[in-house]
Design a protein around this motif. Structure first.
Motif, mmCIF file in Angstrom:
data_model
loop_
_atom_site.group_PDB
_atom_site.id
_atom_site.type_symbol
_atom_site.label_atom_id
_atom_site.label_comp_id
_atom_site.label_asym_id
_atom_site.label_seq_id
_atom_site.Cartn_x
_atom_site.Cartn_y
_atom_site.Cartn_z
ATOM 1 N N LEU A 13 45.730 -38.907 30.650
ATOM 2 C CA LEU A 13 47.145 -38.508 30.198
ATOM 3 C C LEU A 13 47.432 -39.352 28.852
ATOM 4 O O LEU A 13 48.489 -39.794 28.355
ATOM 5 N N GLU A 33 53.636 -28.210 30.982
ATOM 6 C CA GLU A 33 52.004 -28.097 30.606
ATOM 7 C C GLU A 33 51.739 -29.208 29.942
ATOM 8 O O GLU A 33 52.147 -29.741 29.274
ATOM 9 N N SER A 36 46.277 -27.999 29.446
ATOM 10 C CA SER A 36 45.495 -26.825 29.143
ATOM 11 C C SER A 36 46.309 -25.475 28.835
ATOM 12 O O SER A 36 47.682 -25.899 28.613
ATOM 13 N N GLY A 63 48.431 -31.359 37.913
ATOM 14 C CA GLY A 63 49.781 -31.756 37.121
ATOM 15 C C GLY A 63 50.954 -31.082 37.900
ATOM 16 O O GLY A 63 51.191 -31.438 38.792
ATOM 17 N N ASP A 83 46.852 -33.366 42.716
ATOM 18 C CA ASP A 83 46.899 -34.409 41.630
ATOM 19 C C ASP A 83 47.275 -35.636 42.060
ATOM 20 O O ASP A 83 47.866 -35.811 43.417
ATOM 21 N N ALA A 130 41.609 -32.498 32.134
ATOM 22 C CA ALA A 130 41.591 -33.757 32.943
ATOM 23 C C ALA A 130 40.354 -34.751 32.607
ATOM 24 O O ALA A 130 40.071 -35.717 33.279
HETATM 25 C C1 SAM Z 1 46.236 -33.753 30.878
HETATM 26 S S1 SAM Z 1 46.867 -33.737 32.845
HETATM 27 C C2 SAM Z 1 46.568 -31.869 32.857
HETATM 28 C C3 SAM Z 1 47.432 -31.417 34.131
HETATM 29 C C4 SAM Z 1 47.485 -29.956 34.154
HETATM 30 N N1 SAM Z 1 46.039 -29.549 34.732
HETATM 31 C C5 SAM Z 1 47.919 -29.253 33.134
HETATM 32 O O1 SAM Z 1 47.232 -28.510 32.464
HETATM 33 O O2 SAM Z 1 49.072 -29.218 32.684
HETATM 34 C C6 SAM Z 1 45.716 -34.400 33.584
HETATM 35 C C7 SAM Z 1 45.938 -34.775 34.951
HETATM 36 O O3 SAM Z 1 45.073 -35.368 35.680
HETATM 37 C C8 SAM Z 1 45.546 -35.997 36.793
HETATM 38 N N2 SAM Z 1 44.672 -37.026 37.315
HETATM 39 C C9 SAM Z 1 44.055 -38.034 36.759
HETATM 40 N N3 SAM Z 1 43.279 -38.536 37.634
HETATM 41 C C10 SAM Z 1 43.159 -37.942 38.704
HETATM 42 C C11 SAM Z 1 42.462 -38.282 39.962
HETATM 43 N N4 SAM Z 1 41.609 -39.097 40.049
HETATM 44 N N5 SAM Z 1 42.867 -37.350 41.004
HETATM 45 C C12 SAM Z 1 43.644 -36.182 40.750
HETATM 46 N N6 SAM Z 1 44.344 -35.892 39.572
HETATM 47 C C13 SAM Z 1 44.317 -36.945 38.769
HETATM 48 C C14 SAM Z 1 46.864 -36.530 36.038
HETATM 49 O O4 SAM Z 1 47.706 -37.127 37.122
HETATM 50 C C15 SAM Z 1 47.358 -35.399 35.171
HETATM 51 O O5 SAM Z 1 48.424 -34.770 36.054
#
Ligand code: SAM
Length: 259
Positions: A13, A33, A36, A63, A83, A130
């Protein structure tokens, strides 16, 4: 939570320190969002993934659910989103109700590294923005591959180095970015057929996202003046990341097929 998982969560993040984790839901509250491009994911699914009433889609690191919800809305299929952040899962469930797809969207709070061992047999898996939460690129591809059936599809939102750039020019860097050629070699090595790539970031309004995050960071700085440098640092990381996507990185959505 393991220290490594926490560090990767923060980095996924765009936070350079785990100290920011408790503040991330507040800082990102105006955005649905978080990385992605759901429209590109939908385009690719429409074009390549055979859909039936039994189709099952997995959304890892979903997310607040923007991709899952649009997939359920467009195709009427069951989507399973996971998530690590409880606040994001809560918001994803609220959004699913708002879009009338709560019967199709199944959101759960869990670590992606655990669910890749238990969630298998999917028709399609989505991994949107991610980063390295599942390990290095090869580990990531192998873990995603394990969640889908033979002939199943993998959609990934990633970024690679543009032709004229090197990792030294990348400002916000969690890890070394690969070139497009290196990714293509890895797809082959992991038994994945590359089908198509869309260039997602080109029309994206980074300015809007950066402005709303900066406004929330300012509010937090007023509330916690001792942490102003922390919040300012977050705003700067966001600016660096969007400058990278405009200058030295190419943001892409790939669709791959398990051979
Ligand atoms: C950049 S965001 C993308 C979220 C979503 N895919 C989107 O496009 O809106 C990255 C996501 O990875 C999640 N995340 C990070 N480490 C994680 C883990 N070990 N297991 C599950 N989710 C994780 C974060 O909480 C966050 O929601």
């Amino acid at each position: 939570m393991k220290k490594e998982t926490e560090e990767k969560l923060a980095r996924a993040l765009t936070a350079e320190t785990t100290e920011l984790i408790p503040f991330l839901p507040y800082l990102l509250q105006d955005l649905w969002e978080l990385g992605s491009c759901p429209q590109d994911m939908i385009k690719l699914i429409k074009k390549y993934v055979p859909i039936s009433k039994d189709t099952k889609i997995l959304d890892i690191a979903c997310g607040k659910g923007p991709i899952s919800i649009r997939v359920a809305e467009n195709f009427g299929v069951n989507v399973y989103g996971f998530d690590l952040l409880p606040d994001f899962i809560k918001r994803a469930k609220e959004k699913a109700r708002e879009f009338n797809v709560e019967a199709l969207c199944h959101f759960t709070c869990a670590d992606a590294n655990e669910i890749v061992n238990t969630e298998t047999g999917y028709d399609c898996v989505i991994f949107g923005g991610a980063g390295d939460i599942l390990g290095n690129p090869q580990e990531t591809l192998n873990k995603l591959r394990g969640t889908v059936k033979q002939g199943g599809f993998i959609l990934i939102d990633e970024a690679y180095l543009s032709d004229s750039s090197s990792n030294d020019e990348v400002n916000y860097k969690n890890y070394d970015y690969l070139t497009q050629k290196q990714w293509m070699e890895l797809f082959d090595k992991c038994g994945l057929k590359f089908i198509e790539e869309l260039h997602s970031g080109e029309d994206y309004d980074f300015d809007h996202d950066n402005k709303v995050i900066a406004a929330r960071a300012e509010e937090l700085s007023k509330k916690h003046p001792d942490k102003k440098a922390l919040f300012d640092g977050y705003v700067q990381s966001q600016l660096n990341e969007s400058a990278d996507l405009e200058n030295s990185l190419v943001g892409v959505t790939w669709i791959l097929q398990k051979l």
